[in-house]
Scaffold this active site. Structure first.
Site, PDB file in Angstrom:
ATOM      1  N   ASP A  91      33.451 -24.405 -23.916  1.00  0.00           N
ATOM      2  CA  ASP A  91      32.536 -24.012 -25.786  1.00  0.00           C
ATOM      3  C   ASP A  91      33.415 -24.784 -26.759  1.00  0.00           C
ATOM      4  O   ASP A  91      33.135 -24.895 -28.468  1.00  0.00           O
ATOM      5  CB  ASP A  91      32.950 -22.537 -25.500  1.00  0.00           C
ATOM      6  CG  ASP A  91      34.566 -21.953 -25.494  1.00  0.00           C
ATOM      7  OD1 ASP A  91      35.552 -22.844 -25.143  1.00  0.00           O
ATOM      8  OD2 ASP A  91      34.658 -20.818 -25.945  1.00  0.00           O
ATOM      9  N   LYS A 176      40.978 -12.032 -34.190  1.00  0.00           N
ATOM     10  CA  LYS A 176      39.139 -12.442 -34.058  1.00  0.00           C
ATOM     11  C   LYS A 176      39.676 -13.340 -34.091  1.00  0.00           C
ATOM     12  O   LYS A 176      40.250 -14.486 -34.976  1.00  0.00           O
ATOM     13  CB  LYS A 176      38.921 -12.156 -35.770  1.00  0.00           C
ATOM     14  CG  LYS A 176      37.364 -12.539 -35.886  1.00  0.00           C
ATOM     15  CD  LYS A 176      36.851 -12.659 -37.001  1.00  0.00           C
ATOM     16  CE  LYS A 176      36.824 -14.423 -37.428  1.00  0.00           C
ATOM     17  NZ  LYS A 176      35.927 -14.980 -36.593  1.00  0.00           N
ATOM     18  N   GLU A 251      48.915 -21.205 -41.070  1.00  0.00           N
ATOM     19  CA  GLU A 251      48.896 -22.248 -40.259  1.00  0.00           C
ATOM     20  C   GLU A 251      47.949 -23.268 -40.939  1.00  0.00           C
ATOM     21  O   GLU A 251      46.927 -22.609 -40.115  1.00  0.00           O
ATOM     22  CB  GLU A 251      49.279 -21.796 -38.993  1.00  0.00           C
ATOM     23  CG  GLU A 251      50.480 -23.509 -38.588  1.00  0.00           C
ATOM     24  CD  GLU A 251      48.959 -24.648 -38.176  1.00  0.00           C
ATOM     25  OE1 GLU A 251      48.710 -25.356 -38.948  1.00  0.00           O
ATOM     26  OE2 GLU A 251      49.023 -24.476 -36.506  1.00  0.00           O
ATOM     27  N   CYS A 285      45.508 -29.542 -36.083  1.00  0.00           N
ATOM     28  CA  CYS A 285      46.093 -29.610 -37.563  1.00  0.00           C
ATOM     29  C   CYS A 285      47.376 -30.439 -37.432  1.00  0.00           C
ATOM     30  O   CYS A 285      47.747 -31.226 -38.956  1.00  0.00           O
ATOM     31  CB  CYS A 285      46.547 -28.702 -37.535  1.00  0.00           C
ATOM     32  SG  CYS A 285      47.843 -27.714 -36.599  1.00  0.00           S
ATOM     33  N   GLU A 383      42.142 -34.035 -44.958  1.00  0.00           N
ATOM     34  CA  GLU A 383      42.257 -33.699 -43.552  1.00  0.00           C
ATOM     35  C   GLU A 383      40.740 -34.063 -42.919  1.00  0.00           C
ATOM     36  O   GLU A 383      39.663 -33.527 -43.553  1.00  0.00           O
ATOM     37  CB  GLU A 383      42.874 -33.180 -43.054  1.00  0.00           C
ATOM     38  CG  GLU A 383      43.143 -31.964 -41.569  1.00  0.00           C
ATOM     39  CD  GLU A 383      43.096 -31.076 -41.433  1.00  0.00           C
ATOM     40  OE1 GLU A 383      44.436 -30.675 -40.237  1.00  0.00           O
ATOM     41  OE2 GLU A 383      42.913 -30.002 -41.825  1.00  0.00           O
TER      42      GLU A 383
END
Length: 490
Positions: A91, A176, A251, A285, A383
């Site tokens: 996934d 979640k 974050e 990130c 980004e």
């Protein structure tokens, strides 16, 4: 495995009866589905967590007792490693060796916080007071009910980064996962059920951000919000938390620079740059997405980087590849659009920049090196979250530091040189929460993780991650049997 919601120690159906399709990014095929939680489901999960915190045994257990559960969770993850790795590859799309490394790190995270949980049993701190009629201690207590919203790039590992310290502290949690990669969070729920974690301590709700994520971030029964993801979503969560002054840790994004001085070993520099930007398809990130190279080394390094980038094997994560597909069609389109915009703004493609030939299906993007971009261009400043690195020359140390710090982000940075004093000096001047010297991206559970500026608020991992879920209480005692005598004077 169960595909429902895990609330109050039970598997329950979503009240919406809606489902979320799970797509294999290597084939673009739907291979599974999970429940789509709505606000009513999230409310039930928060209430279960609140009941478990206020009236259950978890928050009142010793740290040593909680550590037993954390180690059992770690052992079960390790036992089910092959299954979890397979699901992460399916996934998320990441190559299997990377998924294996992630799961090993998740096991280590739960074991690490088990050790810190035990340390909480002796954490009361005696405070020296100016008046010896009184004595005072600072007590660490669990913060309460935590809501955690995690991203899709490291599905189980990001869950571990939040669940392990929260449970170690004595908090209860509603987790979640991303709707893009929900499967291994459900395996985690199955594991906590198997080890008989008290009901309501960890609740897992799969759902879309606009529904379940929003309901969790706005719920008045949540004491703490922990989020990893994009700056816009983090800003939305911050606004929601402000309404009832929730404790938050965020974050967020990054645009991490890597400064390479001319005395660096060129092979080592290329290796660390490639690891920094092509690991997990650049969907990290802290990815090394801006490389600054001293003038005299710029040409030779660029030549070697392009040569090695062109050798990278691309394909499904369950094959012997170094670069898998991006996680979703949306991310695939976003990365290709960013490259196209960069070219439109003047950047040149040194290699890559498009879909690999001979791969009709799957969200694949070639390893891409961009050069000659302007400082203000989007590809240099924003980004991209894909296998795209921008390379720019510099002339002086001061110029390199200026270019590195010229960003709204400040998550990570790196510097490479054989001159230790220069590395230390530059590291001190880089405005980032994580700075690597002569390397890029190594991450350790023991060390703090988080950024400056728009890269977030707070720190995860290490003792700092545990402190995210603790409150400090002052307890002061009057040590005399005589009245204090301020009002009742005799």
């Amino acid at each position: 495995m169960n595909k429902q919601l895990y609330i109050g120690g039970k598997w329950v159906k979503s009240t919406s009866s809606k489902t979320i399709p799970v797509v294999n990014p290597a084939t673009e095929e739907v291979f599974d589905s999970v429940a789509a939680a709505n606000a009513e489901d999230v409310d039930a999960a928060v209430k279960a967590a609140r009941e478990a915190f206020d009236n259950g045994p978890w928050s009142m257990m010793s740290g040593a007792q909680r550590a037993v559960f954390l180690r059992q969770i770690a052992a079960q993850i390790e036992l089910r490693k092959d299954e979890i790795v397979r699901l992460e590859v399916l996934d998320n799309g990441k190559p299997q060796p990377e998924a294996e490394w992630d799961i090993d790190d998740a096991v280590g995270t739960f074991n690490f916080y088990a050790d810190l949980a035990e340390g909480l049993d002796d954490a009361d701190e005696t405070i020296e007071l100016s008046d010896d009629s009184f004595s005072s201690i600072a007590v660490k207590e669990p913060l309460g009910v935590a809501g955690a919203i995690i991203p899709w790039n490291f599905p189980l590992l990001m869950a571990a980064w939040k669940v392990a310290p929260a449970l170690a502290a004595g908090c209860t949690m509603v987790l979640k996962p991303s709707e893009v990669t929900p499967l291994t969070a459900l395996v985690l729920a199955d594991i906590v059920d198997a080890v008989k974690l008290p009901a309501g301590v960890l609740n897992v709700v799969t759902g879309f951000g606009a529904d379940a994520g929003r309901a969790l971030s706005e719920h008045l029964g949540v004491d703490k919000l922990a989020f990893t993801g994009s700056v816009p979503t983090g800003s939305t969560i911050m606004r929601a938390a402000a309404r009832d002054v929730k404790n938050i840790s965020l974050e967020l994004g990054g645009k991490s620079p890597f400064i390479v001085f001319a005395d660096s070993d060129i092979e080592a520099a290329v290796e660390w740059i490639m690891f920094g930007i092509f690991w997990n398809q650049g969907q990290v990130c802290s990815a090394t997405s801006r490389v600054l190279v001293e003038d005299s080394l710029y040409g030779p390094l660029l030549e070697r980087l392009v040569e090695e980038a062109n050798k990278i094997t691309i394909g499904p994560g369950n094959e012997a590849v170094l670069l898998g597909p991006l996680v979703s069609e949306a991310q695939y389109q976003k990365v290709l659009a960013a490259i196209a915009q960069g070219v439109k703004e003047g950047a040149k493609i040194a290699c890559g920049g498009q879909r690999p030939t001979g791969m009709p299906r799957g969200y694949y993007v070639q390893p891409t090196v961009l050069i000659d971009m302007a400082e203000e261009s989007d590809v240099w400043q924003e980004e991209i979250f894909g296998p795209v690195v921008c390379v720019k020359p510099f002339s002086t140390e001061a110029e390199a530091i200026r270019l590195a710090n010229d960003s709204r982000f400040g998550l990570a940075a790196a510097v490479m040189s054989k001159d230790d004093s220069r590395c230390d000096r530059v590291a001190r001047k880089l405005r980032a929460g994580i700075v690597w010297i002569n390397c890029s991206q190594p991450t350790f559970t023991e060390a703090p993780w988080g950024g400056y500026k728009q890269s977030g608020i707070g720190r995860e991992l290490g003792k700092w991650g545990l402190n995210n879920y603790l409150e400090t209480k002052q307890v002061t005692k009057y040590n005399s049997d005589k009245p204090w005598g301020w009002y009742l004077k005799s």
